[in-house]
Scaffold this active site. Structure first.
Site, PDB file in Angstrom:
ATOM      1  N   LEU A  15     104.397 -81.804 -70.002  1.00  0.00           N
ATOM      2  CA  LEU A  15     104.449 -83.489 -69.765  1.00  0.00           C
ATOM      3  C   LEU A  15     104.840 -83.883 -69.028  1.00  0.00           C
ATOM      4  O   LEU A  15     104.377 -84.898 -68.648  1.00  0.00           O
ATOM      5  CB  LEU A  15     105.876 -83.868 -71.389  1.00  0.00           C
ATOM      6  CG  LEU A  15     105.140 -82.592 -72.889  1.00  0.00           C
ATOM      7  CD1 LEU A  15     105.368 -83.773 -73.851  1.00  0.00           C
ATOM      8  CD2 LEU A  15     103.176 -83.444 -72.819  1.00  0.00           C
ATOM      9  N   GLY A  16     106.025 -82.953 -68.151  1.00  0.00           N
ATOM     10  CA  GLY A  16     106.072 -84.247 -66.840  1.00  0.00           C
ATOM     11  C   GLY A  16     107.613 -83.398 -66.751  1.00  0.00           C
ATOM     12  O   GLY A  16     107.953 -82.676 -66.778  1.00  0.00           O
ATOM     13  N   GLY A  18     111.675 -83.860 -64.267  1.00  0.00           N
ATOM     14  CA  GLY A  18     112.160 -85.127 -63.704  1.00  0.00           C
ATOM     15  C   GLY A  18     113.461 -84.339 -62.309  1.00  0.00           C
ATOM     16  O   GLY A  18     112.750 -82.896 -62.475  1.00  0.00           O
ATOM     17  N   PHE A  20     116.233 -83.308 -62.899  1.00  0.00           N
ATOM     18  CA  PHE A  20     117.010 -82.423 -64.190  1.00  0.00           C
ATOM     19  C   PHE A  20     116.534 -81.694 -64.430  1.00  0.00           C
ATOM     20  O   PHE A  20     117.147 -80.901 -65.322  1.00  0.00           O
ATOM     21  CB  PHE A  20     118.611 -82.823 -64.882  1.00  0.00           C
ATOM     22  CG  PHE A  20     118.741 -84.003 -63.088  1.00  0.00           C
ATOM     23  CD1 PHE A  20     119.658 -83.785 -62.112  1.00  0.00           C
ATOM     24  CD2 PHE A  20     119.308 -85.011 -62.644  1.00  0.00           C
ATOM     25  CE1 PHE A  20     120.693 -84.099 -61.391  1.00  0.00           C
ATOM     26  CE2 PHE A  20     120.132 -85.962 -62.505  1.00  0.00           C
ATOM     27  CZ  PHE A  20     120.110 -85.473 -61.762  1.00  0.00           C
ATOM     28  N   ALA A  21     115.337 -81.967 -65.266  1.00  0.00           N
ATOM     29  CA  ALA A  21     114.666 -81.606 -66.510  1.00  0.00           C
ATOM     30  C   ALA A  21     113.387 -81.218 -66.620  1.00  0.00           C
ATOM     31  O   ALA A  21     112.511 -81.728 -65.043  1.00  0.00           O
ATOM     32  CB  ALA A  21     114.822 -82.403 -67.920  1.00  0.00           C
ATOM     33  N   ILE A  22     112.399 -80.246 -66.851  1.00  0.00           N
ATOM     34  CA  ILE A  22     111.479 -80.295 -67.249  1.00  0.00           C
ATOM     35  C   ILE A  22     111.406 -80.036 -68.850  1.00  0.00           C
ATOM     36  O   ILE A  22     112.204 -80.048 -70.153  1.00  0.00           O
ATOM     37  CB  ILE A  22     110.404 -78.968 -66.584  1.00  0.00           C
ATOM     38  CG1 ILE A  22     111.178 -78.291 -65.651  1.00  0.00           C
ATOM     39  CG2 ILE A  22     109.263 -79.004 -67.418  1.00  0.00           C
ATOM     40  CD1 ILE A  22     110.580 -77.386 -64.935  1.00  0.00           C
ATOM     41  N   VAL A  23     109.965 -81.672 -68.704  1.00  0.00           N
ATOM     42  CA  VAL A  23     109.725 -81.301 -70.889  1.00  0.00           C
ATOM     43  C   VAL A  23     108.082 -80.787 -70.574  1.00  0.00           C
ATOM     44  O   VAL A  23     107.296 -81.306 -70.472  1.00  0.00           O
ATOM     45  CB  VAL A  23     109.355 -82.893 -70.337  1.00  0.00           C
ATOM     46  CG1 VAL A  23     109.345 -83.750 -72.476  1.00  0.00           C
ATOM     47  CG2 VAL A  23     110.406 -83.936 -70.003  1.00  0.00           C
ATOM     48  N   ASP A 134     117.080 -98.053 -65.328  1.00  0.00           N
ATOM     49  CA  ASP A 134     115.828 -96.751 -64.923  1.00  0.00           C
ATOM     50  C   ASP A 134     114.566 -97.456 -65.850  1.00  0.00           C
ATOM     51  O   ASP A 134     113.775 -96.893 -65.867  1.00  0.00           O
ATOM     52  CB  ASP A 134     116.251 -94.954 -64.880  1.00  0.00           C
ATOM     53  CG  ASP A 134     114.990 -94.870 -63.663  1.00  0.00           C
ATOM     54  OD1 ASP A 134     114.258 -95.066 -62.805  1.00  0.00           O
ATOM     55  OD2 ASP A 134     115.322 -93.605 -64.003  1.00  0.00           O
TER      56      ASP A 134
END
EC number: 2.7.11.1
Length: 856
Positions: A15-16, A18, A20-23, A134
């Site tokens: 999905l996306g 950032g 620090f993370a992957i969704v 943000d």
């Protein structure tokens, strides 16, 4: 499938991601029909950011306890040896950034619906003492409750997400951490000053401004430049459009305050009239721009006869307002203003303010482009119709035709109220206009008096040279007839058919008497069509635009039939048998002879080749012998009027035809830019061939590209019409049938490009976007010419030389034009070298019989 603690996901369902993370999109193991969003955080990536992750989890748990409709809920938090998983509710509508990418801008109904929900979410986190820090379109998720592909905006639910940079702020505590996205950062944040929760209000104002206009209120190329702009500008004033409603304008001005102390308070924001009151009808953006634009306020906008009303842009909701919008494309082409000696000149209005990419200048005093070569009847301005000027050598014939038609309509309505009856010859009107009309009545505008013609506003382009100084390519190449179906890229590039007329009165009368005896296989004489012309609805639009070059005729009423069926061209398709002799076009040539099959032989221009002077014959062309017997009672070929005219006349006519051909290509290029799929495919081709892609496929960028191409076409058309007017006034260019036809074509194209340019300008352009600075018509023309050469080379490689002829010819024409217009000697050398290379390919195709070279 990856599984953990009752959930599963596939790494392909991304999905996306950032910093620090992957969704991923996941689901319950025991309820596979319930989707969830799984935020996977690798522990190796957060060795220095554990506190940040712990804080985000704490905030999400705090907010999930509220079960607020406009906040993304945390369903579960699970830790494994390698990852930390945050399972959150899934939003099936994407994010606001994707929505804006699709829609470009939003109307105020949609903005109000979204900002009310954002305010509810902001109020909820504000009560918890949380500042998001943000806020941006990527962190505003959309839920589609209607389950339809294109939901109505009222079915969309907004949810705030990504609290990775959020933090708790106690009353009176200020933060000083630089975090967030620079374009949406408040000035105090980007300048590393202490800030509080009001920083989120600035971000909300920036998002609302982007929803309204399609761009951010303050843009710079880099964050340091944006910071420097904020530091040196004490009073920030966003450029809010005039068509914005008063409530939204007030909200934006109060949100986008540089000093946080002057910014609207949360309480006032939550209770602002734009959020709490129903929307008041506001003027349409296009009506306001029409009122202040001199071209729309003081002129009649004339659309080409063949053009359709300008459609609403796909995916844009800017025109969805319930207030009536005046469509530019609805004005009929025949609406023209009749100039009277006593009429005052229109007062120029204010210039367009939103789009600074080009400016419509007032007419120049020393000269102006020629108006369409037509006479204006002496009726009221609201009912003005256009009539073709008869060829000087045919005025007597034209007058006799009118007298014969008038005698046949003795019982019809008086000629003063009839469009046909009022269309007397220019010579007849000139002889009687002083006796029949008072001094204050509208005067007939004749081609012999170009100074009386209505002036057209001229577009100045410093990068483009005048057509008068442009030299013609030598040689020019003409694609020979082929039974192969043209490619889509060349669908609108069909060559003009030959238009001829009887040489004298005797030929015209004889044609009337011998119509029934003519053989359809040898009859090629035609004149401009009328209401009785055979139906051409089956012909493709591009072919109609190019194959019938007669001037547009006014509508003929049913009670006024014209007896001109004898001037129609016989359709070869209706012939029961194909001719067995070479297909004869009077005093002209063909590249091939017709066979006994049912294929249609395509007409080629020899004496009136595009861009040629008309006095040279192409190699391999066969001129019709004078001693060919005329079987079946056919008429002898009439003398083409262009043959007896001067060489300067032919050269100017060839130049006007060259401009018409080039503008057709530019319009085709601009229309391709309007297609997002075509732009994406072009970007893909560039990526495959060069390894990099510099093509921007965003909607504002494509609009900017279209606009510069249309403006370049407008400049070329304006310069060509000015050239024609000057030479008509000097009696160098004669008002022959061919001249009238090409001027009518140029006039139609001018209005088509003008209307389309105004439509694009009314949609607004991100003027401060640095990507717009590199857009130029020359760059687009060059890129299109290279793409044509690449496609033509592939056609040759795969053994399809018949498909590449038109592409090479168009690329040759565009490269020649660019070489004539550039000022840099190095660029001119490169373009000339490419042009010579294309010419070599065309010479090879000439030897194969696919093209014919004509020396100009």
């Amino acid at each position: 499938m990856e599984q953990f603690d009752g959930f599963e996901y596939s790494k392909r369902d991304l999905l996306g991601h950032g910093a620090f993370a992957i969704v991923y999109r996941g689901r319950y193991v025991d309820r596979t029909d319930v989707p969830v969003a799984i935020k996977a955080i690798a522990k190796k990536n957060i060795s220095k950011s554990k506190n940040l992750l712990t804080k985000e989890i704490k905030i999400l748990k705090e907010l999930s306890s509220l079960k607020h409709e406009n906040l993304v809920g945390l369903l579960k938090c699970t830790e494994t040896p390698t990852h930390v998983y945050l399972v959150m509710e899934f939003c099936n509508g994407g994010d606001l950034a994707d929505y804006l990418q699709q829609k470009t801008t939003l109307n105020e109904d949609t903005i109000q619906h979204f900002v009310v929900q954002i305010a509810h979410a902001l109020e909820a986190i504000n009560k918890k003492g949380i500042v998001h820090r943000d806020l941006k379109p990527q962190n505003i998720l959309l839920c589609n409750n209607s389950r339809t592909q294109n939901p109505h905006f009222t079915d969309i639910v907004i949810k705030l997400a990504d609290f990775g940079f959020a933090r708790f702020l106690n009353d009176g505590v200020m933060a000083a951490t630089l975090c967030g996205s620079p374009m949406y950062m408040a000035p105090e944040v980007i300048m590393s000053m202490q800030y509080d929760a009001k920083a989120d209000l600035w971000s909300i104002g920036t998002i609302l401004f982007q929803c309204l206009t399609g761009k951010a209120p303050f843009v710079a190329q880099t964050p340091p430049q944006l910071k420097a702009y904020y530091e040196k500008t004490r009073e920030l004033r966003p450029n809010i459009p005039e068509w914005c409603s008063p409530n939204l304008r007030d909200l934006l001005l109060r949100l986008l305050k540089r000093n946080a102390k002057d910014r609207i308070s949360f309480e006032d924001f939550f209770n602002h009239p734009f959020l709490t009151s129903p929307l008041l009808p506001s003027p349409s953006k296009r009506i306001l721009e029409s009122a202040r634009s001199p071209l729309l306020a003081n002129r009649r906008i004339i659309t080409p006869q063949s053009s359709l009303p300008v459609p609403k842009r796909a995916g844009s909701t800017k025109l969805d307002s319930p207030t009536p919008v005046r469509r530019i494309g609805e004005s009929p082409r025949v609406q023209r203003r009749v100039i009277t000696p006593g009429m005052p000149s229109p007062v120029p209005g204010a210039p367009m303010q939103e789009s600074t990419d080009f400016t419509f200048l007032p007419p120049r005093q020393e000269s102006s482009p020629v108006k369409q070569v037509q006479v204006h009847t002496n009726v009221s301005p609201s009912l003005t119709t256009c009539k073709p000027v008869p060829v000087p050598s045919q005025r007597l014939t034209y007058q006799k035709m009118e007298e014969r038609l008038a005698a046949a309509r003795k019982t019809a309505v008086p000629s003063s109220s009839s469009p046909t009856g009022s269309a007397v010859s220019a010579q007849h009107q000139h002889q009687h206009q002083q006796q029949q009309e008072p001094a204050s009545s509208p005067v007939v505008q004749r081609i012999e008096r170009p100074d009386q013609l209505p002036r057209r506003t001229t577009l100045q382009d410093p990068n483009a040279h005048d057509i008068e100084r442009m030299t013609m390519p030598n040689p020019t190449f003409v694609v020979c007839g082929s039974s192969t179906k043209p490619s889509p890229n060349n669908a609108n590039r069909v060559r003009r058919s030959t238009i001829t007329s009887p040489a004298d009165t005797q030929d015209m009368v004889a044609a009337d008497q011998m119509l029934s005896n003519l053989d359809p296989t040898t009859t090629t004489t035609t004149i401009p069509k009328s209401a009785t012309t055979a139906n051409i609805q089956g012909i493709p639009r591009g072919a109609r635009d190019r194959s019938v070059t007669s001037p547009p005729q006014p509508t003929i009423h049913e009670n006024e039939p014209l007896d001109n069926a004898k001037y129609q061209q016989t359709d070869v398709n209706n012939s029961p048998t194909a001719p067995t002799e070479p297909f004869i076009i009077k005093n002209q040539t063909t590249c091939s002879t017709s066979s006994t099959s049912s294929s249609v032989v395509e007409e080629e221009e020899a004496m009136s080749l595009p861009f040629a002077s008309g006095s040279h014959l192409a190699a391999g062309f066969k001129k019709t012998p004078a001693e060919v017997p005329m079987d079946h009672g056919a008429l002898p070929p009439a003398l083409d009027q262009e043959i007896v005219l001067g060489e300067e006349h032919k050269q100017i006519l060839a130049k006007l035809r060259f401009v018409a051909e080039l503008v057709d290509t530019l319009i085709h290029v601009a229309e391709q830019k309007d297609n997002p799929l075509a732009s994406a495919m072009a970007s893909r081709r560039q990526l495959l061939t060069t390894g990099t892609s510099t093509t921007n496929t965003s909607s504002p960028y494509r609009r900017a590209e279209q606009l510069v191409v249309y403006v370049r076409a407008l400049h070329m058309l304006s310069s060509a019409l000015l050239l024609a007017q000057t030479n008509v006034a000097n009696r160098v260019l004669h008002p022959s049938v061919a001249v009238q036809q090409v001027l009518n074509q140029l006039n139609d194209k001018y209005h088509q490009c003008l209307v389309r340019s105004q439509e694009l300008a009314s949609l607004g352009l991100p003027g401060q976007d640095p990507a717009m600075a590199v857009i130029s018509a020359e760059r687009i023309m060059y890129r299109h010419a290279i793409e044509l050469c690449q496609a033509a080379a592939l056609d040759e490689l795969f053994g399809n030389p018949q498909l590449c002829s038109q592409r090479y010819q168009t690329a040759y024409m565009m490269l020649h034009t660019l070489a004539e217009q550039v000022n840099c000697d190095q660029d001119k050398t490169v373009l000339t070298r490419y042009k010579v290379a294309v010419e070599k390919r065309l010479r090879i195709l000439e030897r194969q019989g696919f093209v014919a070279a004509v020396n100009t």
